[in-house]
Design a protein around this motif. Structure first.
Motif, PDB file in Angstrom:
ATOM      1  N   PRO A  10       0.833  -1.194   0.000  1.00 48.14           N
ATOM      2  CA  PRO A  10       0.000   0.000   0.000  1.00 48.14           C
ATOM      3  C   PRO A  10       0.874   1.253   0.000  1.00 48.14           C
ATOM      4  O   PRO A  10       1.974   1.252   0.559  1.00 48.14           O
ATOM      5  CB  PRO A  10      -0.813  -0.118   1.294  1.00 48.14           C
ATOM      6  N   ALA A  11       0.402   2.317  -0.637  1.00 53.83           N
ATOM      7  CA  ALA A  11       1.190   3.543  -0.763  1.00 53.83           C
ATOM      8  C   ALA A  11       1.325   4.257   0.575  1.00 53.83           C
ATOM      9  O   ALA A  11       0.413   4.243   1.405  1.00 53.83           O
ATOM     10  CB  ALA A  11       0.542   4.472  -1.783  1.00 53.83           C
ATOM     11  N   THR A  12       2.509   4.864   0.782  1.00 49.96           N
ATOM     12  CA  THR A  12       2.792   5.734   1.937  1.00 49.96           C
ATOM     13  C   THR A  12       2.365   5.070   3.242  1.00 49.96           C
ATOM     14  O   THR A  12       1.558   5.603   4.011  1.00 49.96           O
ATOM     15  CB  THR A  12       2.084   7.098   1.771  1.00 49.96           C
ATOM     16  N   ASP A  40       4.176   4.413  -4.915  1.00 49.03           N
ATOM     17  CA  ASP A  40       3.975   3.198  -5.709  1.00 49.03           C
ATOM     18  C   ASP A  40       3.970   1.932  -4.859  1.00 49.03           C
ATOM     19  O   ASP A  40       3.944   0.811  -5.394  1.00 49.03           O
ATOM     20  CB  ASP A  40       5.072   3.080  -6.780  1.00 49.03           C
ATOM     21  N   GLY A  41       4.042   2.085  -3.526  1.00 46.80           N
ATOM     22  CA  GLY A  41       4.036   0.917  -2.649  1.00 46.80           C
ATOM     23  C   GLY A  41       5.366   0.206  -2.532  1.00 46.80           C
ATOM     24  O   GLY A  41       5.411  -0.960  -2.131  1.00 46.80           O
ATOM     25  N   ALA A  42       6.467   0.901  -2.864  1.00 41.70           N
ATOM     26  CA  ALA A  42       7.804   0.300  -2.780  1.00 41.70           C
ATOM     27  C   ALA A  42       8.586   0.935  -1.632  1.00 41.70           C
ATOM     28  O   ALA A  42       8.370   2.102  -1.270  1.00 41.70           O
ATOM     29  CB  ALA A  42       8.556   0.487  -4.085  1.00 41.70           C
ATOM     30  N   ALA A  43       9.501   0.161  -1.073  1.00 40.07           N
ATOM     31  CA  ALA A  43      10.344   0.656   0.010  1.00 40.07           C
ATOM     32  C   ALA A  43      11.584  -0.213   0.119  1.00 40.07           C
ATOM     33  O   ALA A  43      11.646  -1.321  -0.424  1.00 40.07           O
ATOM     34  CB  ALA A  43       9.593   0.669   1.337  1.00 40.07           C
ATOM     35  N   SER A  44      12.575   0.307   0.837  1.00 41.91           N
ATOM     36  CA  SER A  44      13.815  -0.432   1.054  1.00 41.91           C
ATOM     37  C   SER A  44      14.421  -0.025   2.382  1.00 41.91           C
ATOM     38  O   SER A  44      14.314   1.141   2.799  1.00 41.91           O
ATOM     39  CB  SER A  44      14.809  -0.160  -0.083  1.00 41.91           C
ATOM     40  N   GLY A  45      15.025  -0.973   3.066  1.00 43.33           N
ATOM     41  CA  GLY A  45      15.696  -0.691   4.327  1.00 43.33           C
ATOM     42  C   GLY A  45      16.778  -1.705   4.587  1.00 43.33           C
ATOM     43  O   GLY A  45      16.733  -2.832   4.069  1.00 43.33           O
ATOM     44  N   ALA A 101       7.362  -9.340  -2.221  1.00 41.49           N
ATOM     45  CA  ALA A 101       6.296  -8.828  -3.077  1.00 41.49           C
ATOM     46  C   ALA A 101       4.993  -8.905  -2.284  1.00 41.49           C
ATOM     47  O   ALA A 101       4.456  -9.997  -2.054  1.00 41.49           O
ATOM     48  CB  ALA A 101       6.195  -9.637  -4.361  1.00 41.49           C
ATOM     49  N   LEU A 102       4.506  -7.761  -1.842  1.00 42.01           N
ATOM     50  CA  LEU A 102       3.337  -7.725  -0.973  1.00 42.01           C
ATOM     51  C   LEU A 102       2.035  -7.759  -1.756  1.00 42.01           C
ATOM     52  O   LEU A 102       1.996  -7.485  -2.957  1.00 42.01           O
ATOM     53  CB  LEU A 102       3.373  -6.466  -0.100  1.00 42.01           C
ATOM     54  N   ILE A 103       0.984  -8.107  -1.050  1.00 43.00           N
ATOM     55  CA  ILE A 103      -0.363  -8.124  -1.603  1.00 43.00           C
ATOM     56  C   ILE A 103      -1.219  -7.174  -0.764  1.00 43.00           C
ATOM     57  O   ILE A 103      -1.336  -7.349   0.454  1.00 43.00           O
ATOM     58  CB  ILE A 103      -0.973  -9.538  -1.560  1.00 43.00           C
ATOM     59  N   VAL A 104      -1.769  -6.151  -1.405  1.00 46.14           N
ATOM     60  CA  VAL A 104      -2.606  -5.198  -0.678  1.00 46.14           C
ATOM     61  C   VAL A 104      -3.903  -5.878  -0.239  1.00 46.14           C
ATOM     62  O   VAL A 104      -4.568  -6.545  -1.031  1.00 46.14           O
ATOM     63  CB  VAL A 104      -2.920  -3.968  -1.555  1.00 46.14           C
ATOM     64  N   ALA A 105      -4.226  -5.720   1.041  1.00 44.58           N
ATOM     65  CA  ALA A 105      -5.452  -6.306   1.587  1.00 44.58           C
ATOM     66  C   ALA A 105      -6.595  -5.316   1.394  1.00 44.58           C
ATOM     67  O   ALA A 105      -6.904  -4.508   2.268  1.00 44.58           O
ATOM     68  CB  ALA A 105      -5.270  -6.635   3.064  1.00 44.58           C
TER      69      ALA A 105
END
Length: 326
Positions: A10-12, A40-45, A101-105
């Protein structure tokens, strides 16, 4: 260094990435880091891990880190995506990366938790365990994890999931868990006037759920065992765990046979607890980190509608301190 990448979320949205080493006591406490997805629902850490170790790494909804040091339970997170299964990561000397790769609920299972008389029950934990999940574009089965939420003051709950079939169950402190109920979540057919659900059509035994949605009944009896867990000086022990087992009449704390029926609950910030039971003999014990088993009592209930008071207090000399130097 392990870099954890996220796509399709999900975004933000704030999320927690975590890694722990289940095979090594020294590193079994999770290493955690908050990340935030972009539009866009992407992130990195990145997290720092010990070399030559095997970790389990995963991702879940963000829980404020300070809540883990308060002593009490953390707040209920908001499940806006389906948490994926953890990944096994073998750490050597070189830097590594893993992608989830996540799936938005974006589909909701709505419902209400009630007791046997139809009265709503608040603060019940409701779980959606996936039996099968579906790819909305292809209809193919896919791996996924379930959802989790807590009922509100009016007993209502909303589980965020994706299309698929789930077993829904509910558990609450002091009460036995409900029997699981199977539901199927399908694409919404623009029938909000019928089912009051803008996000999905939810079916139980082939019938569309309407009104309040799924009704889950808990066995909340009219008999309660309540009291306080105390240290050897009579001070309350907060967030201890109290367990009650129904045993054979005449049994004691040290010699007993379970006869069916159990209930458990943590104490609150004042050391108090409430358990829901029934007629018979119950072995009631409490556990706390500094003590192990704090104490135990046996209580026989003969009135089908009453409150039975039972404090549990540690014995003098039950606890101790370990110190040393190196």
């Amino acid at each position: 260094t392990l870099t954890i990448n996220v796509t399709g979320g999900p975004a933000t949205t704030d999320m927690d990435v975590f890694c722990f080493a289940p095979g090594d006591f020294n590193f079994s406490t999770p290493v955690m880091k908050k990340i935030t997805t972009d539009g866009d629902g992407a992130a990195s850490g990145a997290v720092k891990l010990q070399p030559n170790m095997t970790y389990e790494c995963g991702i879940g909804p963000h829980i404020p880190f300070e809540s883990f040091t308060s002593g009490g339970p953390p707040p209920m997170p908001d499940f806006t995506f389906m948490p994926p299964a953890p990944r096994t990561v073998n750490v050597a000397e070189a830097d590594l990366s893993v992608t989830f790769a996540l799936i938005v609920a974006n589909s909701e299972i709505k419902g209400i938790v009630v007791d046997g008389s139809g009265t709503a029950i608040a603060n019940v934990f409701v779980d959606a365990f996936p039996i099968s999940c579906l790819d909305t574009s292809t209809g193919a089965y896919k791996d996924c994890q379930g959802g989790f939420t807590q009922s509100q003051s009016d007993g209502a709950f909303t589980l965020n999931v994706t299309h698929g079939t789930y077993e829904i169950s509910a558990c609450a402190p002091g009460m036995p868990c409900s029997n699981p109920v199977e539901v199927t979540v399908k694409a919404d057919s623009s029938n909000q006037a019928t089912d009051s659900n803008l996000t999905a059509d939810v079916y139980q035994n082939g019938t569309l759920l309407t009104g309040n949605g799924l009704s889950i009944t808990m066995a909340k009896t009219s008999v309660t065992i309540s009291g306080q867990v105390q240290d050897e000086n009579g001070n309350a022990i907060q967030y201890a765990f109290v367990d009650a087992q129904k045993v054979t009449v005449g049994d004691t704390c040290t010699s007993f046979t379970q006869s069916g029926g159990s209930a458990g609950s943590p104490t609150d910030s004042s050391g108090n607890y409430t358990l829901y039971g029934s007629n018979g003999t119950w072995r009631v014990s409490a556990f706390a980190g500094a003590y192990g088993e704090v104490g135990c009592s046996s209580i026989t209930i003969s009135d089908a509608s009453s409150t039975w008071a039972q404090n549990i207090q540690a014995r003098i000399g039950h606890s101790g301190a370990l110190s040393g130097h190196g």
